[in-house]
Design a protein around this motif. Structure first.
Motif, PDB file in Angstrom:
ATOM      1  N   LYS A  47     -25.262  23.240  45.973  1.00  0.00           N
ATOM      2  CA  LYS A  47     -24.129  23.007  46.877  1.00  0.00           C
ATOM      3  C   LYS A  47     -24.562  22.501  48.257  1.00  0.00           C
ATOM      4  O   LYS A  47     -23.950  22.830  49.280  1.00  0.00           O
ATOM      5  N   ASP A  48     -25.619  21.721  48.268  1.00  0.00           N
ATOM      6  CA  ASP A  48     -26.092  21.089  49.503  1.00  0.00           C
ATOM      7  C   ASP A  48     -26.718  19.754  49.109  1.00  0.00           C
ATOM      8  O   ASP A  48     -27.668  19.729  48.327  1.00  0.00           O
ATOM      9  N   ALA A  49     -26.181  18.662  49.644  1.00  0.00           N
ATOM     10  CA  ALA A  49     -26.589  17.336  49.185  1.00  0.00           C
ATOM     11  C   ALA A  49     -28.068  17.063  49.422  1.00  0.00           C
ATOM     12  O   ALA A  49     -28.775  16.572  48.539  1.00  0.00           O
ATOM     13  N   ASP A  50     -28.562  17.368  50.629  1.00  0.00           N
ATOM     14  CA  ASP A  50     -29.972  17.110  50.941  1.00  0.00           C
ATOM     15  C   ASP A  50     -30.891  17.955  50.070  1.00  0.00           C
ATOM     16  O   ASP A  50     -31.899  17.462  49.541  1.00  0.00           O
ATOM     17  N   ALA A  51     -30.552  19.240  49.940  1.00  0.00           N
ATOM     18  CA  ALA A  51     -31.376  20.134  49.117  1.00  0.00           C
ATOM     19  C   ALA A  51     -31.333  19.699  47.654  1.00  0.00           C
ATOM     20  O   ALA A  51     -32.363  19.726  46.965  1.00  0.00           O
ATOM     21  N   ALA A  52     -30.166  19.282  47.189  1.00  0.00           N
ATOM     22  CA  ALA A  52     -30.037  18.842  45.805  1.00  0.00           C
ATOM     23  C   ALA A  52     -30.893  17.607  45.549  1.00  0.00           C
ATOM     24  O   ALA A  52     -31.516  17.469  44.491  1.00  0.00           O
ATOM     25  N   GLU A  53     -30.942  16.711  46.518  1.00  0.00           N
ATOM     26  CA  GLU A  53     -31.767  15.508  46.389  1.00  0.00           C
ATOM     27  C   GLU A  53     -33.243  15.878  46.309  1.00  0.00           C
ATOM     28  O   GLU A  53     -34.005  15.307  45.506  1.00  0.00           O
ATOM     29  N   GLU A  54     -33.666  16.845  47.115  1.00  0.00           N
ATOM     30  CA  GLU A  54     -35.061  17.292  47.091  1.00  0.00           C
ATOM     31  C   GLU A  54     -35.396  17.941  45.747  1.00  0.00           C
ATOM     32  O   GLU A  54     -36.467  17.692  45.180  1.00  0.00           O
ATOM     33  N   VAL A  55     -34.488  18.769  45.245  1.00  0.00           N
ATOM     34  CA  VAL A  55     -34.709  19.426  43.952  1.00  0.00           C
ATOM     35  C   VAL A  55     -34.797  18.382  42.842  1.00  0.00           C
ATOM     36  O   VAL A  55     -35.623  18.490  41.936  1.00  0.00           O
ATOM     37  N   LEU A  56     -33.956  17.345  42.927  1.00  0.00           N
ATOM     38  CA  LEU A  56     -33.994  16.276  41.936  1.00  0.00           C
ATOM     39  C   LEU A  56     -35.350  15.591  41.940  1.00  0.00           C
ATOM     40  O   LEU A  56     -35.951  15.357  40.876  1.00  0.00           O
ATOM     41  N   GLN A  57     -35.861  15.280  43.105  1.00  0.00           N
ATOM     42  CA  GLN A  57     -37.171  14.619  43.194  1.00  0.00           C
ATOM     43  C   GLN A  57     -38.279  15.522  42.673  1.00  0.00           C
ATOM     44  O   GLN A  57     -39.180  15.075  41.960  1.00  0.00           O
ATOM     45  N   GLU A  58     -38.214  16.804  43.025  1.00  0.00           N
ATOM     46  CA  GLU A  58     -39.230  17.738  42.552  1.00  0.00           C
ATOM     47  C   GLU A  58     -39.164  17.875  41.031  1.00  0.00           C
ATOM     48  O   GLU A  58     -40.197  18.041  40.373  1.00  0.00           O
ATOM     49  N   THR A  59     -37.972  17.799  40.479  1.00  0.00           N
ATOM     50  CA  THR A  59     -37.796  17.881  39.022  1.00  0.00           C
ATOM     51  C   THR A  59     -38.524  16.739  38.332  1.00  0.00           C
ATOM     52  O   THR A  59     -39.297  16.948  37.383  1.00  0.00           O
ATOM     53  N   PHE A  60     -38.303  15.527  38.807  1.00  0.00           N
ATOM     54  CA  PHE A  60     -38.932  14.373  38.161  1.00  0.00           C
ATOM     55  C   PHE A  60     -40.429  14.317  38.452  1.00  0.00           C
ATOM     56  O   PHE A  60     -41.216  13.851  37.614  1.00  0.00           O
ATOM     57  N   LEU A  61     -40.839  14.787  39.625  1.00  0.00           N
ATOM     58  CA  LEU A  61     -42.268  14.815  39.927  1.00  0.00           C
ATOM     59  C   LEU A  61     -42.988  15.768  38.980  1.00  0.00           C
ATOM     60  O   LEU A  61     -44.051  15.437  38.432  1.00  0.00           O
ATOM     61  N   LEU A  62     -42.413  16.947  38.766  1.00  0.00           N
ATOM     62  CA  LEU A  62     -43.028  17.902  37.842  1.00  0.00           C
ATOM     63  C   LEU A  62     -43.011  17.346  36.422  1.00  0.00           C
ATOM     64  O   LEU A  62     -43.990  17.491  35.676  1.00  0.00           O
ATOM     65  N   ALA A  63     -41.908  16.690  36.052  1.00  0.00           N
ATOM     66  CA  ALA A  63     -41.826  16.097  34.715  1.00  0.00           C
ATOM     67  C   ALA A  63     -42.917  15.059  34.519  1.00  0.00           C
ATOM     68  O   ALA A  63     -43.542  14.983  33.459  1.00  0.00           O
ATOM     69  N   LEU A  64     -43.158  14.268  35.552  1.00  0.00           N
ATOM     70  CA  LEU A  64     -44.214  13.254  35.478  1.00  0.00           C
ATOM     71  C   LEU A  64     -45.579  13.900  35.279  1.00  0.00           C
ATOM     72  O   LEU A  64     -46.391  13.444  34.461  1.00  0.00           O
ATOM     73  N   ASN A  65     -45.821  14.977  35.997  1.00  0.00           N
ATOM     74  CA  ASN A  65     -47.114  15.658  35.904  1.00  0.00           C
ATOM     75  C   ASN A  65     -47.286  16.406  34.577  1.00  0.00           C
ATOM     76  O   ASN A  65     -48.414  16.642  34.134  1.00  0.00           O
ATOM     77  N   LYS A  66     -46.149  16.776  33.939  1.00  0.00           N
ATOM     78  CA  LYS A  66     -46.206  17.572  32.708  1.00  0.00           C
ATOM     79  C   LYS A  66     -45.881  16.763  31.454  1.00  0.00           C
ATOM     80  O   LYS A  66     -45.785  17.334  30.371  1.00  0.00           O
ATOM     81  N   LEU A  81     -35.729  17.779  30.755  1.00  0.00           N
ATOM     82  CA  LEU A  81     -35.557  17.573  32.192  1.00  0.00           C
ATOM     83  C   LEU A  81     -34.575  18.591  32.765  1.00  0.00           C
ATOM     84  O   LEU A  81     -34.751  19.087  33.878  1.00  0.00           O
ATOM     85  N   ARG A  82     -33.543  18.895  32.001  1.00  0.00           N
ATOM     86  CA  ARG A  82     -32.535  19.855  32.449  1.00  0.00           C
ATOM     87  C   ARG A  82     -33.154  21.241  32.649  1.00  0.00           C
ATOM     88  O   ARG A  82     -32.844  21.929  33.629  1.00  0.00           O
ATOM     89  N   MET A  83     -34.033  21.654  31.744  1.00  0.00           N
ATOM     90  CA  MET A  83     -34.696  22.951  31.891  1.00  0.00           C
ATOM     91  C   MET A  83     -35.569  22.977  33.143  1.00  0.00           C
ATOM     92  O   MET A  83     -35.606  23.964  33.879  1.00  0.00           O
ATOM     93  N   ILE A  84     -36.274  21.876  33.380  1.00  0.00           N
ATOM     94  CA  ILE A  84     -37.105  21.788  34.586  1.00  0.00           C
ATOM     95  C   ILE A  84     -36.233  21.876  35.824  1.00  0.00           C
ATOM     96  O   ILE A  84     -36.560  22.583  36.786  1.00  0.00           O
ATOM     97  N   ALA A  85     -35.108  21.159  35.822  1.00  0.00           N
ATOM     98  CA  ALA A  85     -34.201  21.155  36.972  1.00  0.00           C
ATOM     99  C   ALA A  85     -33.661  22.556  37.248  1.00  0.00           C
ATOM    100  O   ALA A  85     -33.601  22.994  38.408  1.00  0.00           O
ATOM    101  N   ILE A  86     -33.283  23.266  36.202  1.00  0.00           N
ATOM    102  CA  ILE A  86     -32.765  24.630  36.384  1.00  0.00           C
ATOM    103  C   ILE A  86     -33.832  25.536  36.990  1.00  0.00           C
ATOM    104  O   ILE A  86     -33.557  26.338  37.891  1.00  0.00           O
ATOM    105  N   ASN A  87     -35.069  25.405  36.519  1.00  0.00           N
ATOM    106  CA  ASN A  87     -36.160  26.208  37.083  1.00  0.00           C
ATOM    107  C   ASN A  87     -36.408  25.857  38.542  1.00  0.00           C
ATOM    108  O   ASN A  87     -36.691  26.732  39.371  1.00  0.00           O
TER     109      ASN A  87
END
Length: 200
Positions: A47-66, A81-87
Protein backbone atom coordinates in the motif's frame (compact mmCIF):
# COMPACT_ATOMS: atom_id res chain seq x y z
CA UNK A 1 -2.25 -13.41 -16.21
CA UNK A 2 0.47 -11.47 -18.03
CA UNK A 3 0.88 -8.24 -19.98
CA UNK A 4 2.63 -10.08 -22.81
CA UNK A 5 1.51 -13.63 -23.55
CA UNK A 6 4.29 -16.15 -23.04
CA UNK A 7 3.60 -19.73 -23.96
CA UNK A 8 5.17 -22.49 -21.85
CA UNK A 9 7.48 -23.32 -24.75
CA UNK A 10 8.65 -19.70 -25.02
CA UNK A 11 9.15 -19.41 -21.26
CA UNK A 12 11.38 -22.49 -21.26
CA UNK A 13 13.48 -21.04 -24.07
CA UNK A 14 13.76 -17.68 -22.32
CA UNK A 15 14.75 -19.32 -19.03
CA UNK A 16 17.52 -21.25 -20.77
CA UNK A 17 18.74 -18.07 -22.44
CA UNK A 18 18.74 -16.23 -19.09
CA UNK A 19 20.86 -19.00 -17.59
CA UNK A 20 23.32 -18.39 -20.40
CA UNK A 21 23.55 -14.71 -19.50
CA UNK A 22 21.04 -13.26 -21.97
CA UNK A 23 19.76 -9.99 -20.48
CA UNK A 24 17.23 -9.46 -23.26
CA UNK A 25 15.55 -12.76 -22.39
CA UNK A 26 15.29 -11.65 -18.77
CA UNK A 27 13.74 -8.41 -19.97
CA UNK A 28 11.04 -10.43 -21.78
CA UNK A 29 10.13 -12.23 -18.55
CA UNK A 30 10.22 -8.95 -16.65
CA UNK A 31 7.95 -7.16 -19.13
CA UNK A 32 5.51 -10.06 -19.16
CA UNK A 33 4.91 -10.27 -15.42
CA UNK A 34 5.99 -7.04 -13.71
CA UNK A 35 2.57 -5.38 -13.86
CA UNK A 36 0.65 -8.39 -12.58
CA UNK A 37 3.06 -8.87 -9.68
CA UNK A 38 2.84 -5.21 -8.79
CA UNK A 39 -0.95 -4.92 -9.08
CA UNK A 40 -2.11 -8.28 -7.70
CA UNK A 41 0.63 -9.28 -5.25
CA UNK A 42 2.83 -6.45 -4.03
CA UNK A 43 0.91 -3.18 -3.89
CA UNK A 44 -2.23 -4.59 -2.18
CA UNK A 45 -0.02 -5.79 0.68
CA UNK A 46 2.41 -2.85 0.85
CA UNK A 47 0.00 0.00 0.00
CA UNK A 48 2.85 2.38 -0.83
CA UNK A 49 3.82 3.04 -4.44
CA UNK A 50 7.53 3.71 -3.86
CA UNK A 51 7.93 0.75 -1.51
CA UNK A 52 6.00 -1.49 -3.89
CA UNK A 53 8.32 -0.49 -6.73
CA UNK A 54 11.37 -1.34 -4.60
CA UNK A 55 9.89 -4.72 -3.64
CA UNK A 56 9.18 -5.42 -7.31
CA UNK A 57 12.79 -4.72 -8.26
CA UNK A 58 14.10 -6.83 -5.39
CA UNK A 59 11.80 -9.66 -6.49
CA UNK A 60 13.21 -9.75 -10.01
CA UNK A 61 16.78 -9.25 -8.80
CA UNK A 62 16.48 -12.27 -6.51
CA UNK A 63 14.81 -14.24 -9.31
CA UNK A 64 17.73 -13.41 -11.59
CA UNK A 65 20.23 -14.58 -8.99
CA UNK A 66 18.24 -17.78 -8.29
CA UNK A 67 17.20 -18.67 -11.84
CA UNK A 68 19.63 -21.60 -12.00
CA UNK A 69 17.66 -23.25 -9.20
CA UNK A 70 14.27 -22.82 -10.85
CA UNK A 71 12.65 -26.15 -11.71
CA UNK A 72 9.93 -26.30 -14.34
CA UNK A 73 6.81 -27.97 -12.93
CA UNK A 74 4.47 -27.62 -15.88
CA UNK A 75 3.17 -24.16 -14.96
CA UNK A 76 4.26 -20.61 -15.68
CA UNK A 77 7.31 -19.08 -14.00
CA UNK A 78 4.87 -16.39 -12.84
CA UNK A 79 3.89 -18.56 -9.88
CA UNK A 80 7.56 -18.89 -8.83
CA UNK A 81 7.95 -15.12 -9.15
CA UNK A 82 4.79 -14.67 -7.11
CA UNK A 83 6.22 -16.72 -4.23
CA UNK A 84 9.39 -14.64 -4.30
CA UNK A 85 7.34 -11.43 -4.31
CA UNK A 86 5.28 -12.56 -1.31
CA UNK A 87 8.45 -13.38 0.62
CA UNK A 88 9.92 -9.99 -0.28
CA UNK A 89 6.74 -8.30 0.94
CA UNK A 90 7.06 -10.17 4.23
CA UNK A 91 10.67 -9.01 4.55
CA UNK A 92 9.55 -5.42 3.94
CA UNK A 93 6.81 -5.67 6.57
CA UNK A 94 9.21 -7.20 9.10
CA UNK A 95 11.76 -4.50 8.32
CA UNK A 96 9.15 -1.83 9.05
CA UNK A 97 8.42 -3.48 12.39
CA UNK A 98 12.13 -3.61 13.24
CA UNK A 99 12.60 0.03 12.34
CA UNK A 100 9.70 0.98 14.59
CA UNK A 101 11.34 -0.92 17.44
CA UNK A 102 14.67 0.79 16.77
CA UNK A 103 13.00 4.21 16.82
CA UNK A 104 11.57 3.44 20.25
CA UNK A 105 14.97 2.28 21.47
CA UNK A 106 16.62 5.48 20.25
CA UNK A 107 14.03 7.62 22.04
CA UNK A 108 14.71 5.70 25.27
CA UNK A 109 18.46 5.46 24.76
CA UNK A 110 19.39 7.42 27.91
CA UNK A 111 17.78 4.69 30.02
CA UNK A 112 19.76 1.85 28.44
CA UNK A 113 22.38 0.76 30.99
CA UNK A 114 23.61 -2.12 28.80
CA UNK A 115 24.97 0.19 26.06
CA UNK A 116 28.57 -0.64 25.11
CA UNK A 117 30.51 2.06 23.20
CA UNK A 118 32.93 -0.50 21.77
CA UNK A 119 30.04 -2.15 19.92
CA UNK A 120 29.31 1.11 18.10
CA UNK A 121 32.97 1.39 17.17
CA UNK A 122 33.01 -2.16 15.81
CA UNK A 123 29.89 -1.58 13.76
CA UNK A 124 31.33 1.66 12.37
CA UNK A 125 34.52 -0.13 11.35
CA UNK A 126 32.52 -2.88 9.65
CA UNK A 127 30.43 -0.31 7.79
CA UNK A 128 33.57 1.49 6.61
CA UNK A 129 35.11 -1.79 5.46
CA UNK A 130 31.95 -2.72 3.53
CA UNK A 131 31.85 0.73 1.91
CA UNK A 132 35.47 0.36 0.81
CA UNK A 133 34.74 -3.08 -0.66
CA UNK A 134 31.71 -1.78 -2.54
CA UNK A 135 33.73 1.05 -4.09
CA UNK A 136 36.53 -1.35 -4.99
CA UNK A 137 34.19 -3.79 -6.73
CA UNK A 138 32.30 -0.99 -8.50
CA UNK A 139 35.60 0.15 -9.99
CA UNK A 140 36.11 -3.32 -11.48
CA UNK A 141 32.81 -3.79 -13.30
CA UNK A 142 31.63 -2.43 -16.65
CA UNK A 143 31.36 1.38 -16.59
CA UNK A 144 27.73 1.40 -17.73
CA UNK A 145 26.82 -1.14 -15.09
CA UNK A 146 28.63 0.90 -12.45
CA UNK A 147 26.73 4.04 -13.43
CA UNK A 148 23.39 2.20 -13.28
CA UNK A 149 24.10 0.93 -9.75
CA UNK A 150 25.32 4.31 -8.52
CA UNK A 151 22.30 6.13 -9.93
CA UNK A 152 19.74 3.67 -8.54
CA UNK A 153 21.29 2.48 -5.27
CA UNK A 154 23.68 5.24 -4.20
CA UNK A 155 21.83 8.33 -5.41
CA UNK A 156 18.46 6.57 -5.05
CA UNK A 157 17.08 8.17 -8.20
CA UNK A 158 13.76 6.90 -9.60
CA UNK A 159 13.91 4.52 -12.55
CA UNK A 160 12.70 7.05 -15.10
CA UNK A 161 15.36 9.56 -14.07
CA UNK A 162 18.07 6.89 -14.26
CA UNK A 163 16.86 5.96 -17.73
CA UNK A 164 16.90 9.61 -18.83
CA UNK A 165 20.49 10.07 -17.65
CA UNK A 166 21.61 6.91 -19.46
CA UNK A 167 19.56 7.93 -22.51
CA UNK A 168 17.57 4.68 -22.64
CA UNK A 169 13.97 3.61 -22.07
CA UNK A 170 12.88 2.65 -18.57
CA UNK A 171 12.50 -0.97 -19.70
CA UNK A 172 16.06 -0.99 -21.08
CA UNK A 173 17.35 0.57 -17.87
CA UNK A 174 15.69 -2.21 -15.86
CA UNK A 175 17.57 -4.81 -17.89
CA UNK A 176 20.85 -2.89 -17.53
CA UNK A 177 20.31 -2.53 -13.79
CA UNK A 178 19.55 -6.20 -13.19
CA UNK A 179 22.55 -7.28 -15.26
CA UNK A 180 24.68 -4.73 -13.41
CA UNK A 181 23.64 -6.13 -10.03
CA UNK A 182 24.37 -9.67 -11.19
CA UNK A 183 27.81 -8.60 -12.45
CA UNK A 184 28.52 -6.78 -9.20
CA UNK A 185 27.49 -9.76 -7.08
CA UNK A 186 29.62 -12.17 -9.09
CA UNK A 187 32.66 -9.92 -8.78
CA UNK A 188 32.05 -9.33 -5.07
CA UNK A 189 31.74 -13.04 -4.32
CA UNK A 190 34.85 -13.75 -6.39
CA UNK A 191 36.86 -11.31 -4.27
CA UNK A 192 35.34 -11.73 -0.82
CA UNK A 193 33.28 -14.93 -0.81
CA UNK A 194 29.57 -15.72 -0.60
CA UNK A 195 29.24 -14.84 3.07
CA UNK A 196 31.41 -11.75 3.20
CA UNK A 197 28.56 -9.26 3.51
CA UNK A 198 27.68 -8.81 -0.14
CA UNK A 199 25.38 -5.79 -0.30
CA UNK A 200 23.52 -6.83 -3.49
Amino acid sequence: MSDTLLTPELELKLIERIRNGDGEAFGRIYDAYKRNLYVTVIYPRVKDADAAEEVLQETFLLALNKIDGFEWQGKSIFFWLRMIAINKVREWINSRKRHSTVDEEVLNYQHDTTFQPEQDTLEKEQAEMLSARINEVLALINERYREAIELRLKKKLPRDECARILDVTVETFDVIFFRACKSFRQMYIKKYGEFAGSPI
